[in-house]
Design an enzyme around this catalytic site. Structure first.
Site, PDB file in Angstrom:
ATOM      1  N   GLU A 129       0.924  -1.230  -0.135  1.00 42.37           N
ATOM      2  CA  GLU A 129       0.030  -0.066  -0.072  1.00 42.37           C
ATOM      3  C   GLU A 129       0.777   1.329  -0.029  1.00 42.37           C
ATOM      4  OE1 GLU A 129      -2.903   0.365   3.217  1.00 42.37           O
ATOM      5  OE2 GLU A 129      -4.363   0.431   1.652  1.00 42.37           O
TER       6      GLU A 129
ATOM      7  N   HIS B 147       8.323 -26.708   0.513  1.00 39.53           N
ATOM      8  CA  HIS B 147       7.288 -27.369   0.063  1.00 39.53           C
ATOM      9  C   HIS B 147       6.210 -27.245  -0.698  1.00 39.53           C
ATOM     10  CE1 HIS B 147       9.735 -30.382   2.473  1.00 39.53           C
ATOM     11  NE2 HIS B 147       9.754 -29.540   3.418  1.00 39.53           N
TER      12      HIS B 147
ATOM     13  N   LYS C   6     -14.069   2.016  -3.158  1.00 36.92           N
ATOM     14  CA  LYS C   6     -14.716   2.483  -1.946  1.00 36.92           C
ATOM     15  C   LYS C   6     -15.819   3.170  -2.551  1.00 36.92           C
ATOM     16  CE  LYS C   6     -11.013   3.318   1.531  1.00 36.92           C
ATOM     17  NZ  LYS C   6     -10.429   4.129   2.448  1.00 36.92           N
TER      18      LYS C   6
END
Ligand code: PA5
Length: 446
Positions: free
Chosen positions: A280, A301, A415
């Site tokens: 961000e 793994h 938003k």
């Protein structure tokens, strides 16, 4: 004291994919000006550099109250208001809810199932809700808060406000107003502290106190790191060196992925916190490096194959732990089986350290740049050091990149669409845009 080893970033060790002293010299030239900004706190958002000096009396008092009066502590917040507290919880009190009271729940995502599960196990009458929002207007946090307020009223009636602690801007915002109007206890997030730089403010410190960790230890570690980073000599400043090397790899060698792999389960959420801080803060103007949160040995793994033989676009940072604070000797059992008996007599800490070193070495041998942060142990002091290290490194890298590491303009559009869909006043045009997009896209379904 945390140390950074960057030998495996250098061409003398890993060959042509590495960097060299000449490139580091170019950073030396740019560092003093950026350093003057950071250390002089020339921008408001650099106020996080002052957090190690804060007075913890109120946080300690409220932490004590929560411990004395609650079986559960429910934290509502998202982004910087949740990731830091979660990193503190997971690092310093593993399996907390199986061993300790108050139990801690962090509700960040607005997933209704998660809330249902939390509400099905807590007794609201014995729960403290810590609602954290700097702006006081984040939809996810507001929604959770509104539901919890309503539920709490049903559970305890007029005593509801006493069960909330609001951590927010000291003077403005919806949460501040609601908290003041209802007489809730509050803690401040000072003006210049951005969400993702707020873990060492009351955002993370209250949770620390609630789980029985002395918040001053976190700040002591952070202060130590700040003091080590108070030089503009990049060779002596671990945070600048870390950020500077990643910057060089990104701009000179097109390394676009930044992997953080602590060899400790307790630091998995530190990786998550770091990834938000890095993404961000630095993903702007078409620039940035995608952070990837990892954990060793687990990801050996899962991801290691890709890092070794996939595209050469990554820099891997290991976190090596000196002392795990617990250990087991692998017993002498199944001695007739050669494939497992070689482990007998070794300690688990030896195995995890050997795996970490082997991974560093294999990457280096293939010419993949990597570096290692060594942290003596996982405790509040060293966690404070790590938080401050990554925050300074991120701010430094952003300023080196010529971007603003403290804003997040790219999240606004999403938003606004949400506001439109949820009927917020002033966002009708956004709702219409969504409706049009839905129509345009209908039919493209398989
Ligand atoms: O780092 C940030 O600024 C964001 O991730 C915020 O922390 C997040 O959006 C939540 O904001 P607020 O604390 O205002 O609710």
């Amino acid at each position: 004291m945390l140390t950074l080893n960057f030998a495996n970033m250098m061409e003398e060790v890993i060959g042509p994919n590495g960097t060299n002293d000449k490139a580091i010299e170019t950073l030396r030239a740019k560092t003093p000006e950026i350093h003057a900004d950071i250390i002089g706190r020339k921008r408001n958002e650099l106020e996080f550099m002052g957090l190690p000096d804060q007075d913890t009396a109120e946080v300690k008092k409220l932490g004590g109250e929560v411990r004395g009066e609650s079986d559960a502590f429910l934290l509502l917040g998202i982004g910087g208001s949740a990731l830091g507290p979660r990193a503190v919880l997971e690092a310093l009190s593993p399996l907390h809810n199986l061993r300790e009271v108050p139990k801690v729940f962090i509700y960040d995502n607005v997933d209704p199932r998660t809330l249902r599960h939390i509400l099905s196990v807590v007794d609201l009458g014995k729960t403290t809700v810590n609602v954290i929002s700097k702006s006081g207007s984040t939809a996810e946090t507001a929604a959770g808060f509104m539901i919890l307020w309503d539920e709490m009223k049903k559970a305890v009636g007029k005593d509801a406000a006493r069960r909330f602690i609001a951590t927010t801007d000291p003077a403005s915002g919806n949460l501040r107003k609601i908290a003041d109007d209802h007489g809730m206890r509050t803690l401040p997030i000072e003006k210049g502290i951005g969400g993702r730089y707020s873990v060492l403010s009351p955002v993370g410190l209250l949770l620390a106190e609630v789980i029985g960790v002395d918040s001053r230890e976190l700040l002591r570690g952070a202060a130590e790191m700040r003091s080590r980073c108070s030089t503009d000599d990049i060779g002596k400043n671990p945070a600048y060196m870390f950020g500077g090397l990643l910057y060089l790899m990104n701009v000179n060698a097109n390394r676009n992925v930044n992997v953080l792999i602590p060899y400790a389960d307790g630091l998995k959420f530190l990786s998550e916190w770091f990834c938000q801080l890095w993404a961000e803060s630095l993903g702007k103007d078409g620039k940035g490096m995608t952070p990837y949160p990892s954990v060793g040995t687990t990801d050996q793994h899962s991801q290691m194959q890709l890092w070794m033989e996939g595209p050469g676009d990554k820099v891997v940072t290991f976190i090596r732990v000196g002392e795990y604070g617990a250990d087991y000797t692998i017993p002498r059992v199944f001695e007739e089986i050669e494939g497992t008996s070689y482990l007998s007599g070794h300690r688990l800490s030896e195995l995890i350290k050997a795996e970490e070193e082997s991974s560093e070495l294999s990457l280096a041998k293939r010419g993949h740049p990597n570096m290692t942060i060594e942290v003596p142990s996982i405790d509040a002091y060293h966690l404070g050091e790590l938080f401050q290290f990554f925050e300074i490194a991120t701010a430094f890298t952003g300023l080196l990149m010529g971007i603003n590491p403290f804003n997040q303009p790219g999240v606004e559009e999403g938003k606004n669409f949400t506001y439109g869909m949820m009927g917020k006043k002033g966002f009708d045009a956004k709702r219409e845009e969504v409706e049009k997009a839905r129509k345009d896209r209908a039919g493209r379904q398989a």
